[in-house]
Design a protein around this motif. Structure first.
Motif, PDB file in Angstrom:
ATOM      1  N   ARG A 234      18.440  -7.228 -12.823  1.00  0.00           N
ATOM      2  CA  ARG A 234      19.657  -6.590 -13.319  1.00  0.00           C
ATOM      3  C   ARG A 234      20.749  -6.592 -12.264  1.00  0.00           C
ATOM      4  N   VAL A 235      20.390  -6.314 -11.019  1.00  0.00           N
ATOM      5  CA  VAL A 235      21.367  -6.361  -9.929  1.00  0.00           C
ATOM      6  C   VAL A 235      21.915  -7.775  -9.766  1.00  0.00           C
ATOM      7  N   GLY A 236      21.040  -8.779  -9.859  1.00  0.00           N
ATOM      8  CA  GLY A 236      21.491 -10.157  -9.740  1.00  0.00           C
ATOM      9  C   GLY A 236      22.425 -10.575 -10.862  1.00  0.00           C
ATOM     10  N   LEU A 237      22.143 -10.150 -12.085  1.00  0.00           N
ATOM     11  CA  LEU A 237      23.023 -10.479 -13.206  1.00  0.00           C
ATOM     12  C   LEU A 237      24.386  -9.809 -13.063  1.00  0.00           C
ATOM     13  N   SER A 238      24.399  -8.574 -12.578  1.00  0.00           N
ATOM     14  CA  SER A 238      25.679  -7.905 -12.329  1.00  0.00           C
ATOM     15  C   SER A 238      26.454  -8.594 -11.217  1.00  0.00           C
ATOM     16  N   ALA A 239      25.738  -9.066 -10.198  1.00  0.00           N
ATOM     17  CA  ALA A 239      26.404  -9.819  -9.133  1.00  0.00           C
ATOM     18  C   ALA A 239      26.997 -11.116  -9.683  1.00  0.00           C
ATOM     19  N   MET A 240      26.309 -11.772 -10.599  1.00  0.00           N
ATOM     20  CA  MET A 240      26.860 -12.973 -11.232  1.00  0.00           C
ATOM     21  C   MET A 240      28.144 -12.661 -11.981  1.00  0.00           C
ATOM     22  N   ALA A 241      28.133 -11.571 -12.755  1.00  0.00           N
ATOM     23  CA  ALA A 241      29.321 -11.212 -13.533  1.00  0.00           C
ATOM     24  C   ALA A 241      30.501 -10.854 -12.653  1.00  0.00           C
ATOM     25  N   VAL A 242      30.231 -10.249 -11.489  1.00  0.00           N
ATOM     26  CA  VAL A 242      31.314  -9.824 -10.593  1.00  0.00           C
ATOM     27  C   VAL A 242      31.828 -10.980  -9.749  1.00  0.00           C
ATOM     28  N   CYS A 243      30.930 -11.799  -9.212  1.00  0.00           N
ATOM     29  CA  CYS A 243      31.310 -12.872  -8.289  1.00  0.00           C
ATOM     30  C   CYS A 243      31.712 -14.149  -8.997  1.00  0.00           C
ATOM     31  N   ARG A 244      31.468 -14.266 -10.284  1.00  0.00           N
ATOM     32  CA  ARG A 244      31.803 -15.485 -11.021  1.00  0.00           C
ATOM     33  C   ARG A 244      33.322 -15.648 -11.082  1.00  0.00           C
TER      34      ARG A 244
ATOM     35  N   PRO B  48       0.806  -1.228   0.000  1.00  0.00           N
ATOM     36  CA  PRO B  48       0.000   0.000   0.000  1.00  0.00           C
ATOM     37  C   PRO B  48       0.839   1.278   0.000  1.00  0.00           C
ATOM     38  N   ARG B  49       2.093   1.216   0.467  1.00  0.00           N
ATOM     39  CA  ARG B  49       2.928   2.402   0.588  1.00  0.00           C
ATOM     40  C   ARG B  49       4.189   2.247  -0.256  1.00  0.00           C
ATOM     41  N   ALA B  50       4.654   3.391  -0.791  1.00  0.00           N
ATOM     42  CA  ALA B  50       5.859   3.346  -1.617  1.00  0.00           C
ATOM     43  C   ALA B  50       7.095   3.046  -0.788  1.00  0.00           C
ATOM     44  N   ILE B  51       7.108   3.476   0.494  1.00  0.00           N
ATOM     45  CA  ILE B  51       8.271   3.229   1.335  1.00  0.00           C
ATOM     46  C   ILE B  51       8.477   1.743   1.573  1.00  0.00           C
ATOM     47  N   ILE B  52       7.373   0.992   1.602  1.00  0.00           N
ATOM     48  CA  ILE B  52       7.486  -0.463   1.740  1.00  0.00           C
ATOM     49  C   ILE B  52       8.165  -1.062   0.514  1.00  0.00           C
ATOM     50  N   ASP B  53       7.814  -0.546  -0.672  1.00  0.00           N
ATOM     51  CA  ASP B  53       8.463  -1.024  -1.893  1.00  0.00           C
ATOM     52  C   ASP B  53       9.973  -0.792  -1.832  1.00  0.00           C
ATOM     53  N   VAL B  54      10.363   0.411  -1.435  1.00  0.00           N
ATOM     54  CA  VAL B  54      11.785   0.760  -1.415  1.00  0.00           C
ATOM     55  C   VAL B  54      12.549  -0.128  -0.445  1.00  0.00           C
ATOM     56  N   ILE B  55      12.003  -0.291   0.768  1.00  0.00           N
ATOM     57  CA  ILE B  55      12.682  -1.101   1.777  1.00  0.00           C
ATOM     58  C   ILE B  55      12.775  -2.557   1.333  1.00  0.00           C
ATOM     59  N   PHE B  56      11.692  -3.085   0.776  1.00  0.00           N
ATOM     60  CA  PHE B  56      11.697  -4.489   0.376  1.00  0.00           C
ATOM     61  C   PHE B  56      12.640  -4.726  -0.799  1.00  0.00           C
ATOM     62  N   VAL B  57      12.654  -3.821  -1.773  1.00  0.00           N
ATOM     63  CA  VAL B  57      13.549  -3.983  -2.920  1.00  0.00           C
ATOM     64  C   VAL B  57      15.007  -3.915  -2.472  1.00  0.00           C
ATOM     65  N   ALA B  58      15.332  -2.970  -1.580  1.00  0.00           N
ATOM     66  CA  ALA B  58      16.706  -2.865  -1.088  1.00  0.00           C
ATOM     67  C   ALA B  58      17.113  -4.110  -0.308  1.00  0.00           C
ATOM     68  N   ALA B  59      16.206  -4.617   0.544  1.00  0.00           N
ATOM     69  CA  ALA B  59      16.517  -5.818   1.323  1.00  0.00           C
ATOM     70  C   ALA B  59      16.720  -7.026   0.417  1.00  0.00           C
ATOM     71  N   GLN B  60      15.887  -7.171  -0.597  1.00  0.00           N
ATOM     72  CA  GLN B  60      16.035  -8.294  -1.514  1.00  0.00           C
ATOM     73  C   GLN B  60      17.323  -8.184  -2.328  1.00  0.00           C
ATOM     74  N   ALA B  61      17.711  -6.966  -2.694  1.00  0.00           N
ATOM     75  CA  ALA B  61      18.960  -6.784  -3.440  1.00  0.00           C
ATOM     76  C   ALA B  61      20.161  -7.174  -2.586  1.00  0.00           C
ATOM     77  N   VAL B  62      20.169  -6.742  -1.306  1.00  0.00           N
ATOM     78  CA  VAL B  62      21.272  -7.100  -0.410  1.00  0.00           C
ATOM     79  C   VAL B  62      21.332  -8.609  -0.206  1.00  0.00           C
ATOM     80  N   ARG B  63      20.166  -9.224   0.030  1.00  0.00           N
ATOM     81  CA  ARG B  63      20.125 -10.671   0.223  1.00  0.00           C
ATOM     82  C   ARG B  63      20.587 -11.414  -1.022  1.00  0.00           C
ATOM     83  N   LEU B  64      20.170 -10.930  -2.190  1.00  0.00           N
ATOM     84  CA  LEU B  64      20.531 -11.597  -3.440  1.00  0.00           C
ATOM     85  C   LEU B  64      22.032 -11.497  -3.712  1.00  0.00           C
ATOM     86  N   ILE B  65      22.632 -10.344  -3.432  1.00  0.00           N
ATOM     87  CA  ILE B  65      24.070 -10.180  -3.659  1.00  0.00           C
ATOM     88  C   ILE B  65      24.860 -11.117  -2.757  1.00  0.00           C
TER      89      ILE B  65
END
Length: 355
Positions: A318-328, A233-250
């Protein structure tokens, strides 16, 4: 008609030779023609010649005026942060000492408990520092493997390729799921005599199965982000969740390829991923992707919120693919680097994500 110059005439070669001997000049001395020098060769020779003493002194003087002749170990910013860190540590030490003294003054048992807790804090800090150092060293080792594989494959260096393949196998020696691939690769390294072929086989045997696991994790993270963005319902929730998922994915992708990033290691990986995204164009996925999402995309037609979910899913992918290219541990050579549409096709259609 008898004197017509256009009428053909007959003559003898001996008469012409006799006329030429009478008018021929005396032979000249041979002239030695000096071959022209290649301008690039001349420029290289000029660079190799020692500079005059006056020019060298002038260069040293200019460097000294600009401050190029001397190097400081620390800049003023470094001095400031070092001094501030020292003051903070000194203040913490004085506070802990005063606290323990106060605890001993109240009761000896409380002082002992405080002293034990302080020792545990120091021990935990040392262990955390050692783990950070080991994580950074391991990530540096993976980066060196990546660069070494690229150079060895370009030069087709068999000896270097065999050494790097052995290091790659040692990197995953603690991973039971890679045991069969490592044994197969160890047997093939004695039979193959071409360095480029050995590197390609190592990529197909040992690294591409890890690529499948990383792609699966990226697809799942993109799906979670797109769904949460659509229903949040809130945009701040989107931002926090996307950032958390990006950190977890990296962190997860770095672990899949053999890294163990702590706080400092994660920051280094994050910086490398940011540089990779900047070099490769960020969210530039091509005109087809933009048209799918903004022009002809089903989600964008149905709801703006669903369109935001698709865009956030693309960003996570896109963040996950860049993480693959860097960590591979090795660059893409035997296979093509995957794109956003290859990893998360459900962002553009109703298909299921590819494993």
């Amino acid at each position: 008609m008898a004197n017509d110059p256009k009428k053909p005439r007959a003559f003898r070669l001996s008469d012409i030779a006799a006329e030429e001997t009478g008018t021929r000049e005396a032979p000249r001395a041979p002239v030695l023609i000096e071959p022209a020098k290649d301008p690039y060769e001349a420029e290289a020779e000029a660079l190799l010649e020692p500079a005059p003493a006056e020019a060298e002194e002038a260069a040293i003087e200019i460097a000294q005026k600009k401050g190029l002749g001397r190097r400081w170990l620390l800049s003023w910013a470094g001095v400031f942060w070092s001094a501030l860190s020292g003051l903070v540590l000194l203040g913490v030490g004085v506070w802990v000492n005063a606290l323990i003294d106060d605890l001993f003054a109240r009761a000896p048992a409380l002082g002992v408990v405080g002293l034990v807790l302080a020792g545990l804090c120091v021990l935990a800090l040392l262990v955390m520092g050692a783990r950070e150092f080991a994580g950074v060293a391991r990530q540096r080792r993976i980066a060196e493997l990546h660069a070494g594989f690229a150079q060895a494959r370009e030069a087709d260096d068999y000896a270097r390729a065999r050494s790097l393949v052995a290091e790659l196998g040692a990197l995953y020696v603690a991973r039971p799921e890679t045991a069969q691939a490592r044994d197969h690769l160890r047997e093939l390294s004695h039979d193959i005599v071409d360095g480029r072929d050995l590197i390609d086989i190592a990529e197909r045997t040992l690294v591409q199965p890890l690529d499948l696991v990383a792609r699966r994790e990226i697809a799942e993270a993109a799906k979670r982000v797109s769904v949460v963005t659509a229903i949040a319902p809130r945009a701040i929730i989107d931002v926090i969740f996307v950032a958390a998922q990006a950190v977890r994915l990296i962190r997860l992708i770095s672990t899949i390829y053999g890294g163990r990033p702590g706080m400092i290691g994660f920051l280094k990986v994050l910086r490398s991923i940011g540089a990779h995204i900047a070099i490769t164009g960020g969210m530039a996925a091509g005109d087809t992707l933009v048209q799918q999402v903004l022009g002809h995309g089903i989600a964008a037609r149905l709801s703006a919120k669903l369109g935001e979910g698709v865009l956030n899913g693309m960003l996570t992918t896109r963040v996950g693919l860049s993480a693959m290219a860097v960590c591979r541990p090795m660059p893409y050579a035997a296979g093509k680097a995957p794109g956003v549409k290859d990893v998360a096709p459900f962002l553009f259609s109703k298909g299921e994500p590819k494993g």
